[in-house]
Design a protein around this motif. Sequence first.
Motif, short mmCIF file in Angstrom:
data_model
loop_
_atom_site.label_atom_id
_atom_site.label_comp_id
_atom_site.label_asym_id
_atom_site.label_seq_id
_atom_site.Cartn_x
_atom_site.Cartn_y
_atom_site.Cartn_z
N PRO C 214 0.81 -1.24 0.00
CA PRO C 214 0.00 0.00 0.00
C PRO C 214 0.83 1.27 0.00
CG PRO C 214 -0.25 -1.25 2.03
CD PRO C 214 0.44 -2.13 1.08
N PHE C 215 2.04 1.20 0.56
CA PHE C 215 2.85 2.42 0.63
C PHE C 215 3.36 2.81 -0.75
CE2 PHE C 215 3.17 0.15 4.66
CZ PHE C 215 2.60 1.10 5.48
N SER C 216 3.74 1.81 -1.55
CA SER C 216 4.16 2.11 -2.91
C SER C 216 3.00 2.72 -3.70
CB SER C 216 4.63 0.85 -3.62
OG SER C 216 5.65 0.26 -2.91
N PHE C 217 1.82 2.17 -3.45
CA PHE C 217 0.64 2.66 -4.16
C PHE C 217 0.43 4.15 -3.89
CE2 PHE C 217 -3.97 3.23 -4.65
CZ PHE C 217 -4.12 2.72 -5.93
N LEU C 218 0.52 4.53 -2.60
CA LEU C 218 0.35 5.95 -2.27
C LEU C 218 1.55 6.76 -2.74
CD1 LEU C 218 -1.13 5.53 1.27
CD2 LEU C 218 -2.32 6.25 -0.78
N ALA C 219 2.73 6.16 -2.67
CA ALA C 219 3.94 6.89 -3.06
C ALA C 219 3.86 7.30 -4.51
CB ALA C 219 5.18 6.04 -2.82
N PHE C 220 3.22 6.47 -5.35
CA PHE C 220 3.11 6.82 -6.76
C PHE C 220 2.39 8.15 -6.91
CE2 PHE C 220 0.27 6.84 -10.46
CZ PHE C 220 1.22 6.98 -11.44
N PHE C 221 1.30 8.33 -6.17
CA PHE C 221 0.53 9.56 -6.33
C PHE C 221 1.28 10.76 -5.78
CE2 PHE C 221 -2.49 6.11 -6.45
CZ PHE C 221 -3.14 6.40 -7.63
N VAL C 222 1.96 10.56 -4.64
CA VAL C 222 2.77 11.66 -4.10
C VAL C 222 3.86 12.02 -5.08
CG1 VAL C 222 4.22 12.38 -2.19
CG2 VAL C 222 2.24 10.96 -1.75
N TYR C 223 4.51 10.98 -5.64
CA TYR C 223 5.57 11.23 -6.62
C TYR C 223 5.01 12.00 -7.79
CZ TYR C 223 8.70 10.63 -10.48
OH TYR C 223 9.50 10.90 -11.56
N PHE C 224 3.84 11.62 -8.25
CA PHE C 224 3.29 12.25 -9.44
C PHE C 224 3.00 13.73 -9.19
CE2 PHE C 224 0.03 12.87 -12.76
CZ PHE C 224 0.82 12.54 -13.84
N VAL C 225 2.49 14.03 -8.00
CA VAL C 225 2.25 15.44 -7.66
C VAL C 225 3.57 16.20 -7.65
CG1 VAL C 225 1.50 16.98 -5.82
CG2 VAL C 225 0.17 14.96 -6.34
N CYS C 226 4.58 15.62 -7.00
CA CYS C 226 5.87 16.31 -6.94
C CYS C 226 6.49 16.44 -8.32
CB CYS C 226 6.83 15.54 -6.04
SG CYS C 226 6.27 15.46 -4.36
N ALA C 227 6.32 15.40 -9.16
CA ALA C 227 6.89 15.46 -10.50
C ALA C 227 6.22 16.56 -11.31
CB ALA C 227 6.71 14.11 -11.18
N THR C 228 4.90 16.67 -11.15
CA THR C 228 4.19 17.76 -11.83
C THR C 228 4.73 19.11 -11.38
OG1 THR C 228 2.25 16.34 -11.78
CG2 THR C 228 1.90 18.62 -12.38
N ALA C 229 4.97 19.21 -10.08
CA ALA C 229 5.50 20.48 -9.56
C ALA C 229 6.91 20.71 -10.07
CB ALA C 229 5.48 20.47 -8.04
N SER C 230 7.70 19.65 -10.19
CA SER C 230 9.09 19.85 -10.59
C SER C 230 9.20 20.20 -12.06
CB SER C 230 9.91 18.61 -10.27
OG SER C 230 9.70 17.65 -11.26
N CYS C 231 8.17 19.89 -12.85
CA CYS C 231 8.16 20.35 -14.24
C CYS C 231 7.52 21.72 -14.34
CB CYS C 231 7.38 19.41 -15.14
SG CYS C 231 8.04 17.80 -15.22
N LYS C 232 7.24 22.34 -13.22
CA LYS C 232 6.51 23.60 -13.13
C LYS C 232 5.27 23.61 -14.03
CE LYS C 232 10.14 25.75 -15.89
NZ LYS C 232 10.88 24.47 -15.99
N ARG C 233 4.50 22.54 -13.94
CA ARG C 233 3.25 22.46 -14.65
C ARG C 233 2.15 22.96 -13.74
NH1 ARG C 233 2.60 21.73 -19.85
NH2 ARG C 233 0.65 20.67 -19.41
N ALA C 234 1.07 23.50 -14.32
CA ALA C 234 -0.08 23.88 -13.52
C ALA C 234 -0.58 22.65 -12.78
CB ALA C 234 -1.17 24.42 -14.43
#
Lengths: 102, 201, 416
Positions: C214-234
């Motif tokens: 379950p932790f990997s499952f949640l980590a994917f979404f956290v990663y995706f949010v951070c990745a979106t932020a790191s590409c400075k996307r809306a």
Amino acid sequence: MDASLTNYLLIGAVMFVSGVVCMATKRNGIAVLMGVELVLNGANVNFVAFSRHTSLGLDGQIVSLFVIVLAAAEAAVALAIALNFYNNYQTIDVDRGDKLQG
Amino acid sequence: MSDQALFWIFAILAGGGAIGVVILQDIVRMAFSLIISLGSTAGLFFLLDADFVAATQLLVYVGGTLVLLIFGVMLTASGPFRRIQMSSGETFVGAAVGLLFFSVIAFTVIDVEWETLDRSHRPVAEATNDETGNTSRAIGLRLVGIPADTEVGIHKDRGEKTGYLLPFEIVSIHLLVVLVGAAYLARAKRQETSEAAGGDA
Amino acid sequence: MPPTLADTATTIQSILQGWLNSESLAMFLAAVIHVALVAGFFGLPAGIFIWAERKISGRIQDRLGPTRVGGKFGWLQAIADGGKLIQKEDLVPEAADGPLFRVAPYVVVVSSLAAFMFLPFSDGWIAISLDIGLYLMLAVMSLEVIGVILAGYASGSKWALFGGMREAAQMVSYEIPMSICVVIPIITAGSLNLNEIGGLQSGHLGNWIIFHDPFSFLAFFVYFVCATASCKRAPFDLAEAESELVAGFLTEYSGFRWSFFFLAEYASMFAVCGIAVLLFLGGWHTGIPGLDGILDGPRYGSDAYVWTWLANALGFGVFFGKASLLVCVQIWVRWTLPRLRIDQVMMTCLKYLVPISCVLFLGAVIWPLALSFSGKTTIWGTPTGERAAPTMRLDSIPGPADQSPTASTSNGETGP
């Protein structure tokens, strides 16, 4: 000349001396910080070069890792100090921070 | 052959960047020069078979510390503080002392017979027992205190058992203390400026 | 060890060497071909997603998007955009710091391009396969922010300066939860080599690391949010927030330098989504047990190389499809959610994402311990594929005794 230990040590020396001169001559606080980074990096080049070319082995690389990490920590604290200095004196010129001079 | 060409490219960039930090007067250009210097140092580390150190240099030093430094530059280098000129006398003395200092180190480096220490017949890539020349696993094992020395076979006779576990732990605690300290300093700053300058940007 | 692009480059080099009678020239030409290949992989997604962004945003806003250029779907729009931008005048404002202003787009584009060297597009289709590939890729991608800050500072404009400062604060903060989330699949896989991590996830869907615990499952979404932020996307595009900062760090740029920033932005969107696919979503594997078995299985005979190549091409399609899907989600998010305020962006990171990722990290560390009480290695029963092999233990690391004599086959590709 071959890319031997001597060459790496000379590059390290260039960085080290540049850093020392930068620390000594610059009056901008952040520029002094940059000098510190250069000094540490020059030492790092030496460590890694020794690690490759002498019996120091991986120890040199690990020491350089510690140097990198401690440099990051040092930069964070020094930057916080520099910003506080800037807030108190409205300048970043380190020569102006002479309140404690008798 | 190609290693040598790459070495000279990176060496000139690293040394030139370092000298640029000293010579340039504009603080932002100094910062960029520093980035070039430290980034090329990462390239030198790659040439020295230290891929993990090189990656750490890029990630922590160039990507983290220097960004922080530039952030500090941007917060403080407004208008008159962007360039703080030195007097020509200071410049001359600085250059003279620097050259003197460099020549002392250079003569020492050239004078010493490093060949007596040269172990290039046993480079790190071979010592790590890794057919790809990667050092990350050996470094990681040492950092968690497994006596990788016996594996590497260099310091077998010393009988070291702990590797670098203790320094590693000390550094982690040090980082935590620094984190708290830096946060505290930044916090105090914000309270002071909130009425004077309307908070930080 | 599957053939990598690095091996291909070595092959090209040896062919050229026999042809040119010059080692350095052959090496140089092989390097050029190698880089051109990576640059192709770098430009392809960027071109596609610039077009896709226009089409998707058009559909979301109930319009058609580009239709006139290139026939039915306007598929030549990206090229038309590029042509238009190259024709524009290359302006440098008077207040700008000329050299830094000019060099900033190159820093951004080069760091984004360099990240593609470490991204495996299919099994072995990777320019440089390193044990620290993922680490190095994150390191190189973190250099992108320097170009943006320089652009902001060198422009000599207040809007650009604000954009650059926001970007610096945002990137330094979001790198922390992103790195922690990246570590979670590494704990599961036991490797930093992206090619190995991708290879581990063959077999059925449960072998994908996102379904490992379950932790990997949640980590994917956290990663995706951070990745979106790191590409400075809306909704994290505070660096160029056009409603407040004109165009942020891009305000003073025009022509091809401006287009470089966008090329880099779309390419790094693909790169972070590629990392997400490799770390969490099975890499180039389809998730269908039979098919993956055929694709990964050993091949013999004279045409084995051709079949491997075809399987890799199919894997490339799967990988590209998955990554494109994630990029489309990013585009979808951009045109759906409003932009946050800068303090909200920082609060989201430091007060929520960092603690969440720390908890997930701890959970992922404890998870194997908890599972060991029930005597299983995964929650899905017996794993299939390469994950069925026992994971690396400390005592299985080869010592000097079982070191093969051919240990010096380093491919010499450790250069950046």
